[in-house]
Write an enzyme that holds these catalytic residues in place. Structure first.
Site, PDB file in Angstrom:
ATOM      1  N   PHE A  45      -9.895  42.888  81.350  1.00 11.04           N
ATOM      2  CA  PHE A  45     -10.429  43.219  82.536  1.00 11.04           C
ATOM      3  C   PHE A  45     -11.814  44.298  82.733  1.00 11.04           C
ATOM      4  O   PHE A  45     -11.350  45.120  83.122  1.00 11.04           O
ATOM      5  CB  PHE A  45      -8.966  44.406  83.518  1.00 11.04           C
ATOM      6  CG  PHE A  45      -9.395  43.971  84.586  1.00 11.04           C
ATOM      7  CD1 PHE A  45      -9.301  43.037  85.736  1.00 11.04           C
ATOM      8  CD2 PHE A  45      -9.557  45.440  85.457  1.00 11.04           C
ATOM      9  CE1 PHE A  45      -9.070  43.035  86.960  1.00 11.04           C
ATOM     10  CE2 PHE A  45      -9.120  45.369  86.821  1.00 11.04           C
ATOM     11  CZ  PHE A  45      -9.063  44.129  87.796  1.00 11.04           C
ATOM     12  N   GLU A  90     -16.307  26.381  82.264  1.00 10.08           N
ATOM     13  CA  GLU A  90     -18.293  26.908  82.821  1.00 10.08           C
ATOM     14  C   GLU A  90     -18.716  27.615  82.589  1.00 10.08           C
ATOM     15  O   GLU A  90     -19.974  27.678  82.586  1.00 10.08           O
ATOM     16  CB  GLU A  90     -17.741  26.811  84.136  1.00 10.08           C
ATOM     17  CG  GLU A  90     -19.294  26.580  84.824  1.00 10.08           C
ATOM     18  CD  GLU A  90     -19.826  25.112  84.397  1.00 10.08           C
ATOM     19  OE1 GLU A  90     -19.541  23.973  84.355  1.00 10.08           O
ATOM     20  OE2 GLU A  90     -21.069  25.545  83.701  1.00 10.08           O
ATOM     21  N   GLY A 149     -26.949  45.982  81.791  1.00 11.96           N
ATOM     22  CA  GLY A 149     -25.410  44.730  81.977  1.00 11.96           C
ATOM     23  C   GLY A 149     -26.238  42.945  81.189  1.00 11.96           C
ATOM     24  O   GLY A 149     -24.872  42.881  81.099  1.00 11.96           O
ATOM     25  N   GLU A 209     -25.236  42.130  75.350  1.00  9.83           N
ATOM     26  CA  GLU A 209     -23.919  42.296  74.653  1.00  9.83           C
ATOM     27  C   GLU A 209     -23.663  43.600  74.063  1.00  9.83           C
ATOM     28  O   GLU A 209     -24.698  44.057  73.896  1.00  9.83           O
ATOM     29  CB  GLU A 209     -24.306  40.835  73.544  1.00  9.83           C
ATOM     30  CG  GLU A 209     -23.939  39.351  73.846  1.00  9.83           C
ATOM     31  CD  GLU A 209     -23.004  39.543  74.854  1.00  9.83           C
ATOM     32  OE1 GLU A 209     -22.330  38.875  74.590  1.00  9.83           O
ATOM     33  OE2 GLU A 209     -23.532  38.341  75.599  1.00  9.83           O
ATOM     34  N   ASP A 265     -25.976  34.722  69.729  1.00  9.15           N
ATOM     35  CA  ASP A 265     -25.615  34.357  71.257  1.00  9.15           C
ATOM     36  C   ASP A 265     -25.930  32.653  72.145  1.00  9.15           C
ATOM     37  O   ASP A 265     -25.542  32.071  71.923  1.00  9.15           O
ATOM     38  CB  ASP A 265     -26.062  35.502  72.489  1.00  9.15           C
ATOM     39  CG  ASP A 265     -25.499  35.255  73.705  1.00  9.15           C
ATOM     40  OD1 ASP A 265     -24.381  35.070  73.765  1.00  9.15           O
ATOM     41  OD2 ASP A 265     -26.267  35.013  74.748  1.00  9.15           O
ATOM     42  N   LYS A 300     -23.944  28.991  72.340  1.00  5.58           N
ATOM     43  CA  LYS A 300     -24.781  28.057  73.295  1.00  5.58           C
ATOM     44  C   LYS A 300     -24.993  26.355  73.490  1.00  5.58           C
ATOM     45  O   LYS A 300     -24.489  25.722  73.805  1.00  5.58           O
ATOM     46  CB  LYS A 300     -25.225  29.237  75.065  1.00  5.58           C
ATOM     47  CG  LYS A 300     -24.450  30.421  75.140  1.00  5.58           C
ATOM     48  CD  LYS A 300     -25.418  31.051  75.795  1.00  5.58           C
ATOM     49  CE  LYS A 300     -24.769  32.128  76.322  1.00  5.58           C
ATOM     50  NZ  LYS A 300     -26.127  32.984  77.086  1.00  5.58           N
ATOM     51  N   GLY A 345     -23.925  38.241  84.618  1.00  4.93           N
ATOM     52  CA  GLY A 345     -23.680  39.301  85.672  1.00  4.93           C
ATOM     53  C   GLY A 345     -22.256  38.772  85.474  1.00  4.93           C
ATOM     54  O   GLY A 345     -21.509  37.842  85.774  1.00  4.93           O
TER      55      GLY A 345
HETATM   56  N1  HSE Z   1     -25.758  38.926  76.809  1.00  9.85           N
HETATM   57  C1  HSE Z   1     -25.979  37.762  77.192  1.00  9.85           C
HETATM   58  C2  HSE Z   1     -27.428  37.779  77.754  1.00  9.85           C
HETATM   59  C3  HSE Z   1     -24.649  37.251  78.348  1.00  9.85           C
HETATM   60  O1  HSE Z   1     -28.091  38.080  78.080  1.00  9.85           O
HETATM   61  O2  HSE Z   1     -27.834  36.307  78.659  1.00  9.85           O
HETATM   62  C4  HSE Z   1     -24.181  36.104  78.648  1.00  9.85           C
HETATM   63  O3  HSE Z   1     -23.496  35.568  77.557  1.00  9.85           O
END
Ligand code: HSE
Length: 346
Positions: free
Chosen positions: A11, A152, A209, A212, A223, A227, A325
């Site tokens: 959460f 997604e 924000g 990570e 990251d 993906k 976001g």
């Molecule tokens: N830290 C990642 C970014 C967030 O900056 O794209 C989404 O995976």
């Protein structure tokens, strides 16, 4: 009218965003989507947990302070995270899993997904770890239990990528893709072009924000690598492991490199790419690349993400939009629930 009972695992921003959407839009969804959502449980390692099969007040959940053990403040809540109880015994039809991404073993999120799927409960998740590391096992588990496993939001948050390519480009023969798949690194490169130092730009991305918890995952390419594995396995039917993807980031790009590129009509972008080879195998990589300003990805600035699919029948198809976001990623969970609802109607 269909009502799906949903339990939220994790959460932080994303599931709090989903609770906010439920609080604000449930009545509208009944008319526009043909279903509404009832939150019957929430679990979070920091906040604790709560179950109410009759439904929790979404607005009250959203207003809960982000303090350790905060669920104990609510009637029936506890400071302890009884996640297995929330998953297996809340009566949920759907689990929305949005805990942190663990790029090493995908835990504990993978276990949470397994608990739900083996209990015959649909899973929607934004978590890259379980998909990149255990995607085929979890998909098979979902299939065996006749439930959906949708993710997604694991790539480019609410910007449709996986379902777009899987459904709308079916038959177009996707042969590869290249993309800007990390908002933080693209934000850093954009701000460096404007004269900010690397460290100051990373700090700004953290404040906003995007980054990570450990921003090295963003700037060192890890990251993006998750993906790329997810997209390649999903869209090119590859069987890539993380270790198959050569990976480097942007931390050694200097202000001088950026200025030189600019003088030469070029820009640096962190590109995640995969391409089917003549022998049918798939090669994938993550690396900073110098792009000419005419390249379709050169104009993608700030935290925006984009991916360009190479297809046999329609050439390059490029989609861009937010890649992170709270509400944007919560929307990805909603889009997964819409997909589940649509499949239930067939
Ligand atoms: N830290 C990642 C970014 C967030 O900056 O794209 C989404 O995976």
């Amino acid at each position: 009218m269909t009502e799906y009972k949903i339990a939220l695992v994790g959460f932080g921003g994303v599931n709090r965003g989903l609770a906010q959407l439920v609080a604000e839009r449930n009545a509208r969804w009944q008319a526009s989507l043909g279903f509404s959502l009832k939150i019957v449980g929430v679990s979070d390692i920091f906040l604790g947990s709560i179950v109410n099969r009759d439904g929790l007040d979404a607005a009250q959940l959203v207003a809960l302070p982000a303090e350790k053990g905060a669920f104990a403040k609510l009637h029936g809540g506890t400071a302890e995270a009884f996640t297995e109880t929330v998953i297996r015994q809340s009566g949920a039809d759907i689990i929305a899993e949005a805990t942190f991404t663990n790029p090493v073993d995908g835990e504990p999120a993978t276990t949470f997904c397994r608990w739900a799927l083996e209990s015959g409960i649909h899973v929607v998740t934004t978590n890259k770890g379980p998909i990149a590391l255990h995607g085929s096992e979890l998909k098979a588990l979902a299939q065996r239990n006749n439930v959906a496993f949708e993710y997604e939001g694991s790539v480019m948050s609410g910007t449709p990528v996986i379902r777009l390519a899987r459904q709308a480009l079916a038959g177009a023969e996707v042969q590869g893709f290249e993309g800007i798949l990390n908002g933080t690194s693209n934000y850093v490169l954009t701000r460096m072009q404007e004269g900010l130092s690397f460290a100051a730009a990373v700090a700004q991305a953290q404040q906003l924000g995007y980054a990570e918890a450990d921003p090295s995952a963003d700037v060192d390419g890890y990251d993006v690598r998750l993906k790329v594995v997810i997209l390649a396995n999903e869209l090119l039917n590859a069987k890539l492991q993380i270790s198959d993807v050569a990976c480097s980031g942007i931390s050694n790009i200097s202000a001088e490199d950026i200025a030189t590129a600019s003088r030469n009509g070029q820009c640096w972008k962190l590109i995640g790419a995969a391409q089917r080879q003549a022998d049918g195998s798939v090669q994938a990589s993550v690396a900073a690349r110098l792009l000419p300003l005419s390249h379709p990805l050169a104009g993608i600035s700030g935290a925006t993400n984009a991916v360009s699919f190479t297809t046999e029948l329609v050439g390059a198809v490029t989609v861009s939009g937010p890649g992170a976001g709270k509400i944007e990623t919560a929307f990805a969970l909603l889009s997964d629930i819409v997909a589940i609802h649509t499949s239930q109607q067939q």
